[in-house]
Motif scaffolding. Structure first.
Motif, PDB file in Angstrom:
ATOM      1  N   LEU A 264     -31.074   1.160  16.582  1.00  0.00           N
ATOM      2  CA  LEU A 264     -31.359  -0.134  15.961  1.00  0.00           C
ATOM      3  C   LEU A 264     -32.664  -0.130  15.171  1.00  0.00           C
ATOM      4  CD1 LEU A 264     -30.227  -2.599  18.788  1.00  0.00           C
ATOM      5  CD2 LEU A 264     -29.006  -1.941  16.708  1.00  0.00           C
ATOM      6  N   ARG A 265     -33.532   0.852  15.444  1.00  0.00           N
ATOM      7  CA  ARG A 265     -34.762   0.975  14.635  1.00  0.00           C
ATOM      8  C   ARG A 265     -34.379   1.452  13.242  1.00  0.00           C
ATOM      9  NH1 ARG A 265     -36.360   4.756  18.304  1.00  0.00           N
ATOM     10  NH2 ARG A 265     -37.109   6.027  16.588  1.00  0.00           N
ATOM     11  N   HIS A 266     -35.030   0.876  12.253  1.00  0.00           N
ATOM     12  CA  HIS A 266     -34.735   1.283  10.878  1.00  0.00           C
ATOM     13  C   HIS A 266     -35.811   2.233  10.361  1.00  0.00           C
ATOM     14  CE1 HIS A 266     -31.221  -1.195   9.487  1.00  0.00           C
ATOM     15  NE2 HIS A 266     -31.421  -1.625  10.729  1.00  0.00           N
ATOM     16  N   GLN A 326     -31.197  -9.235  14.037  1.00  0.00           N
ATOM     17  CA  GLN A 326     -31.337  -8.431  15.254  1.00  0.00           C
ATOM     18  C   GLN A 326     -31.071  -6.950  14.981  1.00  0.00           C
ATOM     19  OE1 GLN A 326     -28.848 -10.014  18.340  1.00  0.00           O
ATOM     20  NE2 GLN A 326     -30.043 -11.897  18.584  1.00  0.00           N
ATOM     21  N   LEU A 327     -30.200  -6.701  14.021  1.00  0.00           N
ATOM     22  CA  LEU A 327     -29.866  -5.311  13.683  1.00  0.00           C
ATOM     23  C   LEU A 327     -30.774  -4.747  12.593  1.00  0.00           C
ATOM     24  CD1 LEU A 327     -25.982  -5.686  13.651  1.00  0.00           C
ATOM     25  CD2 LEU A 327     -27.370  -4.641  15.432  1.00  0.00           C
ATOM     26  N   GLY A 328     -31.686  -5.565  12.106  1.00  0.00           N
ATOM     27  CA  GLY A 328     -32.621  -5.082  11.092  1.00  0.00           C
ATOM     28  C   GLY A 328     -32.083  -5.094   9.682  1.00  0.00           C
ATOM     29  N   PHE A 329     -30.974  -5.833   9.458  1.00  0.00           N
ATOM     30  CA  PHE A 329     -30.375  -5.904   8.132  1.00  0.00           C
ATOM     31  C   PHE A 329     -30.803  -7.171   7.418  1.00  0.00           C
ATOM     32  CE2 PHE A 329     -26.986  -3.245  10.134  1.00  0.00           C
ATOM     33  CZ  PHE A 329     -26.909  -2.237   9.188  1.00  0.00           C
ATOM     34  N   GLU A 330     -30.911  -7.092   6.090  1.00  0.00           N
ATOM     35  CA  GLU A 330     -30.925  -8.301   5.290  1.00  0.00           C
ATOM     36  C   GLU A 330     -29.495  -8.830   5.256  1.00  0.00           C
ATOM     37  OE1 GLU A 330     -32.436  -7.525   1.443  1.00  0.00           O
ATOM     38  OE2 GLU A 330     -34.475  -7.101   2.118  1.00  0.00           O
TER      39      GLU A 330
END
Length: 360
Positions: A264-266, A326-330
């Motif tokens: 989940l870390r980008h 939460q998933l780090g997405f735009e």
């Protein structure tokens, strides 16, 4: 027309000057970027000289053939230099002999053709100039093919190194060379235009060159070139170790890493993930390919979308923007990626879950 020639001359001269004196030390000290910088600068200076001579000699007013002859003499080596500057970046400075031979042969051929026409019978100048245009098109086609092949290779390397695909990182190479190739294919017609048609063609030409220059400068002075170089170096290092390292005997380290949801870390890279797992980058790469994934980025994206599907199943009333965060997405990128992976948008998937809670 004189005003356009003067404008184009000043613009190309300014662009060349910026490349000469206003590039950060990081870019100018890098061997690959510095070599490409000088190639691009040389091409722009030749282009500026062409516009200067057209302006001072007034060849367009004296005859189309004379103007076209000068254009071919200077634009052929100019296009060669600018194309080589891009290919040099793609190949990390390892230009092939054929890259130089094709360009030099095209320049020499154009010079010989025009010299032959001028020294023998100038009545054949128009036909010989058309032959020179064909030589120029052949040269530019070669470079366009080189760029396309290298782009495919670079995209595959980036996708197998970073956790997300970066289509915009290299798009300028495709668009820039595509524009140059489109101009090359229209050279036999464009160079012989006159009046307002010539003005329109000249404007499109200057816009294409300016876009190529701007994108080139942005690429070499930002972190983009360094990111590509890092991925290229990692790929080269792993290829040299491929025969020395055994395949991964157990997927336990990978499963533990996935269960901990570290994906989940980008901003992840494959070497970084391999270190966290306690295995080699090469071993992780083999496991990814043997598991049916095309690249590291595809594997990570699949894990993230699977997690998104789990959240949507468990919390069907969740706001999609919240899940994306939460998933780090735009939100826009999440929507596009989710649909590419599942064939449905997040909202469509969420609606189906509400209708049929037990389905996946």
């Amino acid at each position: 027309m004189k005003e356009m020639q003067m404008t184009a001359m000043v613009l190309t001269l300014v662009m060349a000057t910026i490349l000469l004196v206003m590039i950060p030390s990081e870019a100018s000290n890098d061997r690959v970027r510095n070599r490409s910088r000088w190639l691009m600068t040389s091409g722009l200076l030749l282009l500026s000289l062409q516009f200067f001579l057209q302006y001072t000699l007034g060849l367009r007013q004296k005859g189309v053939e004379q103007a076209v002859a000068l254009n071919l003499l200077l634009f052929t080596p100019s296009a060669m230099m600018m194309s080589l500057s891009v290919v040099n970046l793609q190949r990390q400075g390892n230009l092939l002999k054929s890259d130089w031979i094709v360009g030099v042969a095209a320049c020499v051929s154009v010079c010989v053709l025009l010299a032959w026409a001028l020294l023998t019978d100038t009545s054949h100048l128009l036909g010989i100039e058309m032959a020179g245009c064909i030589v120029f098109i052949a040269m530019q086609t070669y470079y366009a093919v080189c760029v396309a092949i290298q782009l495919k290779r670079m995209r595959a390397i980036l996708a197998d190194y970073y956790d997300e695909e970066h289509p915009g990182l290299l798009r300028w190479m495709l668009l820039g060379m595509g524009g140059m190739q489109a101009l090359a294919l229209t050279v036999p017609f464009g160079l012989f235009l006159q009046g307002s048609n010539l003005a329109l063609y000249g404007t499109l030409f200057v816009v294409a060159i300016t876009y190529q220059w701007f994108s080139f400068v942005r690429y070499i002075i930002t972190a983009e070139a360094s990111r590509v170089k890092k991925a290229e170096m990692s790929e080269g290092g792993e290829e040299s170790k491929a025969k020395k390292l055994p395949a991964l005997g157990s997927s336990l380290p990978i499963n533990q890493w996935v269960d901990a949801k570290k994906f989940l870390r980008h901003g992840l890279t494959r070497p970084e993930v391999a270190r966290e797992m306690g295995i080699s980058d090469h071993q992780l790469g083999i496991w990814i390919k043997s598991s049916g994934y095309a690249s590291f980025s595809q594997w990570i994206t699949t894990l993230r979308i699977d997690e998104a599907k789990r959240l949507l199943r468990e919390q069907p009333d969740y706001d999609i923007g919240t899940i994306a965060g939460q998933l780090g997405f735009e939100r826009t990128h999440f929507h596009r990626t989710f649909k590419a992976q599942t064939g449905q948008s997040p909202s469509e998937y969420q609606r189906d879950i509400k209708k049929n809670p037990g389905t996946d």
